[in-house]
Design an enzyme around this catalytic site. Structure first.
Site, PDB file in Angstrom:
ATOM      1  N   VAL A 162       0.819  -1.215   0.000  1.00 37.04           N
ATOM      2  CA  VAL A 162       0.000   0.000   0.000  1.00 37.04           C
ATOM      3  C   VAL A 162       0.853   1.265   0.000  1.00 37.04           C
ATOM      4  CG1 VAL A 162      -1.888  -1.185   1.151  1.00 37.04           C
ATOM      5  CG2 VAL A 162      -0.182   0.008   2.522  1.00 37.04           C
ATOM      6  N   GLU A 163       0.209   2.391  -0.289  1.00 37.40           N
ATOM      7  CA  GLU A 163       0.845   3.716  -0.331  1.00 37.40           C
ATOM      8  C   GLU A 163       2.046   3.741  -1.272  1.00 37.40           C
ATOM      9  OE1 GLU A 163      -0.542   6.178   0.971  1.00 37.40           O
ATOM     10  OE2 GLU A 163      -1.520   5.680   2.861  1.00 37.40           O
TER      11      GLU A 163
END
Length: 772
Positions: free
Chosen positions: A475-476
Site C-alpha cells: 500500500v501507499e
C-alpha cells in the site's frame, strides 16, 4: 565567474593527472578544457551552447502529473545529503518533539483502554471485524479526528502524537491500527484541511471527528494501481436535474478496489479524470485529475462488498459508480480546484508515508523484539536457552539494532512533518525501508519461535503480524516502485541543488537566452561537482578522517558519512551525465542510488536520536545501527560502480569515490551478540528499545504470561545451574537441603510458567475451537 572556477579546476586537473598518469595527451586535454572554461564566449561556443542544445532536444518532456509530483512536498535533510557536505549541527540542533499533556493523557487513557479491549484472535478468526463495542469506542473517543483542529471538534494532535498512537495500537492489533490510521492519513479529512472550502470544512470535519461519518478514499482501480496518474475513471462536466433544480455538476463512472474502510464508509473520497467537452468551465477539454466527496448513499454508488486481505479483518473492498451525478460544490475545494487532484494527492500522501506506515512498522518491530527476546530466554534446548546459540543470537542482535534504527527514522520523519515539512522523498524512504526492515525483523522472530508461531491460535502472538506484512509492503506505493522509481527518481530532481534550475534554463525562450542561462547554472553545477569530486577522493583516501564533526561522540561515524555524502553527490552527477533523462528508465541503477541516499538518511536519523537521548544502552544500539547503515551504503555504491555500462566509467567512479576499495565493515559478531544478550535480560535497554508498545497486565493474556515466565526464568537461572551440578531433582535437592523451600518453589514456578508459554494451540479435527 573566473574565481568560481579557479580552485575547482585546479583540483580536478590534479586528480585527473593522478588518476590518468602524467602523460602528454592527458595534460593537453586538461589544459584545453581549462582554457575553454576560463573564457565565457569560448565556453558557451564550445561547451555549454552545444550541451544546452543537445540536452534541450534529449530532455524528455515532463507530463503534467510528473511536474505536479516534482512540485509537491518539500526538501529538507535529503537536500543536505545531496550537497556532499551536510550540516550536521543543523540536524542535531533540530529539537525532538514532546507530547503535550493532552496527548500523553490520550495515550495513557483511551489508547491503553482500547488496546486492553482488543482480542486479535477473535477479531480476525471469529468475528472477522471489530466488535460493535470497539467501533463505538473508537468513534466516541475521537480516534477518527486525531488530525482535525479543535475548532471542528477534533484532537489537533501533533504528527508525533499521531505516530505514537498508531505504534501502540499496532503492537496490539493491526486491524485496529489500520482502522484508526486511515481516516487520519490520506483521506477526506487530510484533503479538506488543506484544500476544502470553508463550507466543506464546517460541514464535514465535525462529522468526521465525531465518527458520524466514516471516511474512505478511492484511488486505485483495476487498470490503475501504481500508475494512478492514468486512472480511467471518467467524469464529464454537464447540467443535470439535482434536488429539483438544473445544476452544473459532473457525471462520473468509476470502478475502484482495495479501498480501506470502503465497505463501512458513509463518505467516499473519489479520484477521477475530469473532461469538459461542452466547455462549460472554460476552453479546455481535458481538465485533469479531480477529487470529490460523495456520500455513499448517493444514487448510482455501489459499495459494501469487501476483500479479505491476507485473512485480516480490517474493512477493505471495491466500489463502483454508474452515471453518478454530483454538484460542482462536491469537488474538494470547489470549482477552483478541478484538475488539481494529482498535486493534492502528492502533497497529502506524505502523511501516510511519513506517519502511519512507519508507526505501524515500528510497533510491529518493537513488539517482535520484546517477545522474541523473552521467548529465546525462556525456550530451552540442550539444557540451555536457545538465545545462547550464536545462530539465534545473530538474529536477536540484528532485530534489536534494526528496531532502534526504525524508531529513529519514525521519530525524525514525523517531527519533520510537525515542523511543517512535506517530505516527499524522505517519506518514500521511510515507507519503503521501514516496512522492509519490519518484514526482516518479523521473519527473524518467526524463525526463532519456530513451530510455536506457524500454528494459528489465540496463543500465537506473531501470526497476524506476519500475515499482514505484504499489505504494508504493497500500500501507499508498492515497494518495488518506491525503491526503483520514486526515492532517487524524485530525490535527484527535488533535492539536487542544480537539476531543477538547469531544467528551467533549458525551457528559456530563445536559443541565446537558453545558452546564457544554462551556461550560468552549469558553471555553478560543475564547480559543485569539482568540489565534491575532490572531497570524495580525499575523504576516500583518509576514510573520512580529518573531516569536521559536530561532536566527539560517534566522530568516526560522522566522518564516514561525510565521505559517503560526497560520493553520493559525485555518483549522482556522473550517472546524470551518462544517462541524462533516461536514468529513470535505468531502474536498477536508480534503485542503488536510492539505497545509498536512504542509508545515509537512516544513519543520520539514528545519530540524531542518540544525540537527543544519549545513554549507555543507546550507545551500543546506535553503534550497531549506524555501522550497518554505512556498510550498506558502501555496498550500494560498489554495486552501482560495478554495473555502470562501460569499463572506464566503472573504473573512474570507483577510483574517485572508493580509492582504497570498500573499507567500512558491517557490525561485528561481538557487538551483535552483545545486543542479543541485552535483549534477553530484564533491564533498561530492553525497556527503552520497546518503549511505546502495549503490554497487557491481564495474566490471561499470552504476552503477560510470557513476560512473567521471562522474569521467573531469569531469576531461577543460578538455581537451575546449581541443581544441574547436583544431579538431583528439585524435590530431592530441597529434601537434602541443597535448595531452600523458597528456591525450590521458584524453580517449580519458573518451569511451570515456561511450559505454559511454549505450549502450542490445538483444535479438534474439524478445526472448531474446543469448548471450555
Amino acid at each position: 565567474m573566473k574565481r568560481l572556477w579557479t580552485v575547482p579546476l585546479l583540483i580536478v586537473g590534479s586528480i585527473l593527472l593522478l588518476v590518468l598518469g602524467f602523460r602528454f595527451l592527458s595534460l593537453l586535454v586538461v589544459l584545453l578544457v581549462v582554457l575553454s572554461l576560463f573564457l565565457p564566449r569560448w565556453r558557451q561556443y564550445l561547451l555549454t551552447g552545444p550541451l544546452a542544445e543537445r540536452f534541450h532536444r534529449a530532455l524528455p518532456p515532463l507530463s503534467a502529473t510528473e511536474r505536479e509530483a516534482l512540485a509537491s512536498g518539500s526538501v529538507w535533510w535529503d537536500a543536505e545529503l545531496f550537497t556532499g557536505k551536510p550540516d550536521w549541527q543543523n540536524l542535531l540542533n533540530t529539537p525532538a518533539s514532546k507530547l503535550t499533556e493532552q496527548e500523553q493523557a490520550f495515550l495513557d487513557g483511551p489508547v491503553e483502554q482500547l488496546c486492553a479491549e482488543l482480542n486479535d484472535w477473535q477479531i480476525n478468526h471469529q468475528d472477522r471485524d471489530l466488535s460493535p463495542a470497539i467501533w463505538r469506542f473508537i468513534k466516541q473517543q475521537g480516534f477518527f479526528g486525531l488530525i482535525i483542529p479543535e475548532q471542528y471538534g477534533g484532537k489537533a494532535f501533533s504528527p508525533r502524537a499521531h505516530s505514537d498512537i498508531i505504534l501502540k495500537i499496532a503492537s496490539r492489533s493491526v486491524t485496529a491500527a489500520v482502522t484508526v490510521m486511515v481516516p487520519n492519513s490520506l483521506g477526506p479529512a487530510e484533503l479538506l484541511l488543506h484544500y476544502g472550502t470553508e463550507q466543506q470544512k464546517s460541514f464535514y470535519l465535525p462529522r468526521l471527528a465525531s465518527g458520524e461519518e466514516v471516511p474512505c478514499f478511492a484511488l486505485t482501480g483495476p487498470e490503475a494501481g501504481s500508475d494512478a496518474s492514468h486512472i480511467p475513471d471518467r467524469g464529464v462536466v454537464c447540467h443535470r436535474e439535482f434536488e429539483g433544480k438544473t445544476t452544473l455538476g459532473i457525471e462520473i463512472n468509476w470502478e475502484k478496489r482495495y479501498i480501506t474502510l470502503g465497505p463501512v464508509a458513509t463518505l467516499l473520497g473519489l479520484a477521477f479524470h475530469l473532461y469538459d467537452p461542452e466547455h462549460l468551465l472554460g476552453d479546455k477539454d481535458d481538465i485533469g485529475i479531480t477529487l470529490a466527496l460523495i456520500p455513499t448513499n448517493t444514487k448510482g454508488v455501489n459499495i459494501g462488498r469487501r476483500h479479505w486481505p491476507m485473512g485480516t479483518a480490517f474493512q477493505n473492498g471495491p466500489n463502483w459508480g454508474k452515471d453518478v451525478f454530483i454538484p460542482m460544490d462536491w469537488v474538494i475545494g470547489g470549482q477552483d480546484y478541478v484538475g488539481r487532484g494529482w498535486q493534492m494527492l502528492m502533497e497529502s500522501l506524505a502523511a501516510g508515508r511519513s506517519i502511519s506506515l512507519p508507526a505501524l512498522s515500528t510497533g510491529a518491530a518493537k513488539f517482535a523484539c520484546r517477545i522474541t527476546g523473552a521467548y529465546a530466554r525462556v525456550r530451552e534446548q540442550f539444557h540451555q536457552p536457545i538465545g545462547r546459540f550464536e545462530g539465534i543470537a545473530d538474529l536477536l542482535g540484528r532485530m534489536a539494532g534494526q528496531s532502534y534504527m526504525v524508531d529513529a527514522v519514525r521519530r525524525t520523519t514525523a517531527d519533520a512533518v510537525g515542523r511543517g515539512e512535506r517530505p516527499a522523498v524522505l517519506s518514500a524512504i521511510a515507507k519503503y525501508h521501514l516496512t522492509e526492515t519490519m518484514r526482516r525483523i518479523v521473519n527473524d522472530a518467526m524463525d526463532i519461535h519456530g513451530g510455536k508461531t506457524i500454528c494459528l491460535g489465540p496463543h500465537n502472538p506473531l501470526a497476524n503480524v506476519y500475515q499482514t506484512i505484504p499489505i504494508s509492503i504493497t500500500v501507499e506505493g508498492a515497494n518495488i516502485l518506491t525503491r526503483n522509481l520514486i526515492i532517487f527518481g524524485q530525490g535527484a530532481f527535488r533535492a539536487h541543488p542544480f537539476i531543477l534550475k538547469e531544467m528551467a534554463a533549458l525551457e528559456a525562450g530563445t536559443d541565446e537566452e537558453r545558452t546564457v542561462r544554462f551556461d550560468e547554472v552549469l558553471c555553478q553545477h560543475m564547480a559543485h561537482f569539482a568540489r565534491n569530486l575532490s572531497r570524495s577522493f580525499l575523504l576516500g583516501l583518509s576514510l573520512g578522517h580529518f573531516s569536521p564533526t559536530p561532536t566527539e561522540t560517534f566522530k568516526r561515524r560522522y566522518q564516514q558519512l561525510n565521505h559517503l555524502s560526497a560520493s553520493l553527490a559525485v555518483a549522482t552527477d556522473v550517472c546524470l551525465a551518462l544517462f541524462g533523462g533516461s536514468l529513470k528508465r535505468r531502474e536498477s541503477l536508480s534503485a542503488r542510488l536510492g539505497d545509498l541516499l536512504s542509508q545515509l538518511y537512516m544513519a543520520s536519523c539514528t545519530l540524531q536520536r542518540y544525540h537527543h537521548s544519549p545513554s549507555q544502552q543507546d550507545t551500543t544500539l546506535a553503534d550497531w545501527a549506524t555501522s550497518r547503515a554505512i556498510y550498506q551504503a558502501q555496498q550500494a555504491l560498489v554495486e552501482l560502480c560495478d554495473n555502470l555500462p562501460n569499463r572506464f566509467s566503472r573504473w573512474l567512479l570507483k577510483r574517485v569515490t572508493l580509492p582504497l576499495g570498500p573499507r567500512y565493515k558491517a557490525p561485528s559478531d561481538k557487538l551483535t551478540h552483545q545486543l542479543a544478550e541485552q535483549l534477553q535480560q530484564p533491564g533498561s535497554m530492553r525497556d527503552q528499545l520497546t518503549d511505546g508498545i502495549y503490554l497487557p497486565e491481564d495474566s490471561d493474556q499470552y504476552v503477560a504470561q510470557l513476560e512473567q515466565a521471562f522474569e521467573l526464568c531469569v531469576a531461577a537461572t543460578p538455581l537451575e545451574r546449581k541443581l544441574r551440578q547436583s544431579g538431583l531433582t528439585w524435590e530431592q535437592a530441597q529434601q537434602q537441603g541443597i535448595l531452600s523451600q523458597e528456591e525450590a518453589e521458584l524453580i517449580r514456578t519458573a518451569r511451570q510458567a515456561r511450559r505454559q508459554v511454549i505450549e502450542v494451540d490445538h483444535f479438534n479435527a474439524r478445526l472448531e475451537e474446543d469448548e471450555e
